[in-house]
Design an enzyme around this catalytic site. Sequence first.
Site, PDB file in Angstrom:
ATOM      1  N   CYS A   2      -5.471 -46.855  37.617  1.00 21.69           N
ATOM      2  CA  CYS A   2      -4.096 -47.291  37.775  1.00 21.69           C
ATOM      3  C   CYS A   2      -3.773 -47.226  39.251  1.00 21.69           C
ATOM      4  O   CYS A   2      -4.551 -46.700  40.043  1.00 21.69           O
ATOM      5  CB  CYS A   2      -3.137 -46.374  37.032  1.00 21.69           C
ATOM      6  N   GLY A  28      -4.955 -52.268  38.326  1.00 21.42           N
ATOM      7  CA  GLY A  28      -4.506 -52.317  36.936  1.00 21.42           C
ATOM      8  C   GLY A  28      -3.706 -53.567  36.667  1.00 21.42           C
ATOM      9  O   GLY A  28      -2.739 -53.839  37.372  1.00 21.42           O
ATOM     10  N   ASN A 102      -1.970 -41.809  38.005  1.00 20.13           N
ATOM     11  CA  ASN A 102      -3.291 -42.424  38.117  1.00 20.13           C
ATOM     12  C   ASN A 102      -4.301 -41.312  37.889  1.00 20.13           C
ATOM     13  O   ASN A 102      -4.311 -40.330  38.628  1.00 20.13           O
ATOM     14  CB  ASN A 102      -3.467 -43.043  39.508  1.00 20.13           C
ATOM     15  N   GLY A 103      -5.129 -41.489  36.879  1.00 25.56           N
ATOM     16  CA  GLY A 103      -6.133 -40.475  36.598  1.00 25.56           C
ATOM     17  C   GLY A 103      -6.313 -40.330  35.111  1.00 25.56           C
ATOM     18  O   GLY A 103      -5.928 -41.208  34.338  1.00 25.56           O
ATOM     19  N   CYS A 237     -13.695 -39.571  43.947  1.00 22.81           N
ATOM     20  CA  CYS A 237     -14.470 -40.513  43.118  1.00 22.81           C
ATOM     21  C   CYS A 237     -15.258 -41.469  43.998  1.00 22.81           C
ATOM     22  O   CYS A 237     -14.688 -42.319  44.686  1.00 22.81           O
ATOM     23  CB  CYS A 237     -13.519 -41.306  42.225  1.00 22.81           C
ATOM     24  N   TYR A 243     -16.596 -49.830  43.989  1.00 30.50           N
ATOM     25  CA  TYR A 243     -16.003 -50.928  43.224  1.00 30.50           C
ATOM     26  C   TYR A 243     -14.481 -50.970  43.237  1.00 30.50           C
ATOM     27  O   TYR A 243     -13.889 -52.033  43.407  1.00 30.50           O
ATOM     28  CB  TYR A 243     -16.477 -50.832  41.768  1.00 30.50           C
ATOM     29  N   CYS A 384     -17.129 -42.095  32.581  1.00 29.72           N
ATOM     30  CA  CYS A 384     -16.189 -41.380  33.454  1.00 29.72           C
ATOM     31  C   CYS A 384     -15.079 -40.791  32.587  1.00 29.72           C
ATOM     32  O   CYS A 384     -14.555 -41.457  31.701  1.00 29.72           O
ATOM     33  CB  CYS A 384     -15.583 -42.330  34.474  1.00 29.72           C
ATOM     34  N   CYS A 434     -17.362 -36.836  43.624  1.00 31.20           N
ATOM     35  CA  CYS A 434     -17.810 -36.828  42.234  1.00 31.20           C
ATOM     36  C   CYS A 434     -18.728 -38.029  42.062  1.00 31.20           C
ATOM     37  O   CYS A 434     -18.332 -39.148  42.355  1.00 31.20           O
ATOM     38  CB  CYS A 434     -16.628 -36.948  41.271  1.00 31.20           C
ATOM     39  N   CYS A 437     -20.878 -40.376  37.223  1.00 32.17           N
ATOM     40  CA  CYS A 437     -21.292 -41.597  36.515  1.00 32.17           C
ATOM     41  C   CYS A 437     -22.769 -41.892  36.759  1.00 32.17           C
ATOM     42  O   CYS A 437     -23.414 -42.549  35.944  1.00 32.17           O
ATOM     43  CB  CYS A 437     -20.389 -42.775  36.868  1.00 32.17           C
TER      44      CYS A 437
HETATM   45  P1  5GP Z   1     -21.995 -56.352  33.553  1.00 32.94           P
HETATM   46  O1  5GP Z   1     -23.216 -57.065  34.051  1.00 32.94           O
HETATM   47  O2  5GP Z   1     -22.206 -54.908  33.435  1.00 32.94           O
HETATM   48  O3  5GP Z   1     -21.468 -56.982  32.284  1.00 32.94           O
HETATM   49  O4  5GP Z   1     -20.833 -56.592  34.625  1.00 32.94           O
HETATM   50  C1  5GP Z   1     -21.017 -56.173  35.933  1.00 32.94           C
HETATM   51  C2  5GP Z   1     -19.736 -56.415  36.670  1.00 32.94           C
HETATM   52  O5  5GP Z   1     -18.726 -55.520  36.162  1.00 32.94           O
HETATM   53  C3  5GP Z   1     -19.853 -56.121  38.153  1.00 32.94           C
HETATM   54  O6  5GP Z   1     -19.585 -57.332  38.858  1.00 32.94           O
HETATM   55  C4  5GP Z   1     -18.776 -55.119  38.441  1.00 32.94           C
HETATM   56  O7  5GP Z   1     -18.016 -55.528  39.568  1.00 32.94           O
HETATM   57  C5  5GP Z   1     -17.902 -55.089  37.232  1.00 32.94           C
HETATM   58  N1  5GP Z   1     -17.396 -53.729  36.985  1.00 32.94           N
HETATM   59  C6  5GP Z   1     -17.896 -52.568  37.410  1.00 32.94           C
HETATM   60  N2  5GP Z   1     -17.147 -51.532  36.985  1.00 32.94           N
HETATM   61  C7  5GP Z   1     -16.128 -52.035  36.280  1.00 32.94           C
HETATM   62  C8  5GP Z   1     -15.018 -51.454  35.608  1.00 32.94           C
HETATM   63  O8  5GP Z   1     -14.810 -50.241  35.573  1.00 32.94           O
HETATM   64  N3  5GP Z   1     -14.160 -52.325  35.010  1.00 32.94           N
HETATM   65  C9  5GP Z   1     -14.376 -53.672  35.044  1.00 32.94           C
HETATM   66  N4  5GP Z   1     -13.493 -54.457  34.440  1.00 32.94           N
HETATM   67  N5  5GP Z   1     -15.415 -54.250  35.662  1.00 32.94           N
HETATM   68  C10 5GP Z   1     -16.292 -53.444  36.269  1.00 32.94           C
HETATM   69 MG    MG Z   2     -17.792 -57.708  39.828  1.00 31.13          MG
END
Ligand code: 5GP
Ligand code: MG
Length: 459
Positions: A2, A28, A102-103, A237, A243, A384, A434, A437
């Site tokens: 968030c 979010g 957020n958390g 984190c 990401y 996570c 941390c 993951c």
């Molecule tokens: P996958 O190949 O696992 O289906 O998708 C990989 C993509 O998921 C990557 O481009 C990455 O940016 C995205 N991604 C990584 N972590 C998360 C997350 O926590 N939530 C969402 N919605 N996408 C994520």
């Molecule tokens: Mg992506």
Amino acid sequence: MCGVFGVWGVPEASRITYLGLHGLQHRGQESAGIVTARGDQLYSFKRMGRVADVFNESALDALPGTVAIGHVRYSTQGMSIVKNAQPFAVEFAGTSLAIAHNGNLTNAGELRAELEAAGSLFHTTMDTEVFVHLLARAKGTLVDRLQKVLPRVRGAYSLLILTPDQMVAVRDPHGFRPLIVGRAPSGGPVFASESSALRLVEAVAEREVEPGEIVRVDADGETSHRVGASLPQPHQCIFEHIYFARPDSQIFGARVYEVRKAIGRRLAREEPVADADVVIPVPDSGTAAALGYAQEAGVPYEMGLIRSHYAGRTFIEPSSSIRHFGVKLKLSPVEHVIRDRVVVVVDDSIVRGTTSRKIVRMLREAGAKAVHMRIACPPTKNSCFYGIDTPTTAELIASTHSVDAIADFLDADSLAYLSIDGLHDSVTGRPGFCDACFTGNYPVPVPQVRFEGRLTERD
Ligand code: 5GP
Ligand code: MG
């Protein structure tokens, strides 16, 4: 995940908060809300959807005052329904209080069961509501109450709390999630999850709220207090850097963009591709790391995939089947950049592997001679419990498959991830992260029971 934003003592606080939330929209997209204070009243507006869709002129006009907090939500605990949107506002002890979180709390289930046994009636399924009930039962000023109850709450919380006459910002002692303080042109303090939100409102970042710090603001100014003893090292984190955070933000004392480029450079040294013709990112999450990779490898960088920024949540699928339809809405190959080339495609992470598989297929269909996938973090093997909505380990492909098996699943010519040492070496700023993951080293015990009574895979 968030995002939270708050301002004190600025004209049009609701509009400033609306802009601030825009700068946090990446954190979010499920719901957005703003609570303002004027006189002895709080005013609240929240809906499902993105910031620009949730608020209009009349909604913002109905949020008077020079003080506001706001929230954008990506649900980790509690369903994605409007009742669970934040800020969460309640009446207690003869006053009103709103909270934006957020958390993710790891002992919310136990605390909730205990509070319910003692007669508390919960309105939502959010872990955030636990704070409110604990605060209501404690005695003294808001800071006194926070100092009494927060030591009982485990997990990740960057919080903003608003009452008619004060605002409080809190960061958990591990500092899992970012939270910064800046200064608005009017001189008032501004709180935000990331600096990306400050630029938009012409505020200047001053410092982070420290792990375990409570910052209280009222008409007399700002004071700083502690939540329990400080920890020798925080547990920020590391996935925020990989990401979650926006690349134009500075978090945990480092520039996200530079960290991502350093990760890409390290990945190029650890996992080179012989005869590579071109390095392309999976936009937007892989962009900075791919740039670092290309620079280090001395291989041309191209935008071989273009991302549509207009792919919404709902779309109408043609009744005759089109293969990989979902990913085509979002990503499209620049064919002449790909055709007959040995392509290195860089993405930030692989979660389930389903999108990555479609991307490899898309690159092959565009005529790639070979597709080598490089990932800007180690294999994501563990869920996570501190605020990122990673699926259960059963759905995390790296938790059940070797790298070779994932490469087979993706149909990539090769697949390689950054090492854990490579990751830690690339991250600068305040030390102490941390990385559960990747490593499974959880700095706070993980919950046995989830809120809605679902048992997690970790019992
Ligand atoms: P996958 O190949 O696992 O289906 O998708 C990989 C993509 O998921 C990557 O481009 C990455 O940016 C995205 N991604 C990584 N972590 C998360 C997350 O926590 N939530 C969402 N919605 N996408 C994520
Ligand atoms: Mg992506």
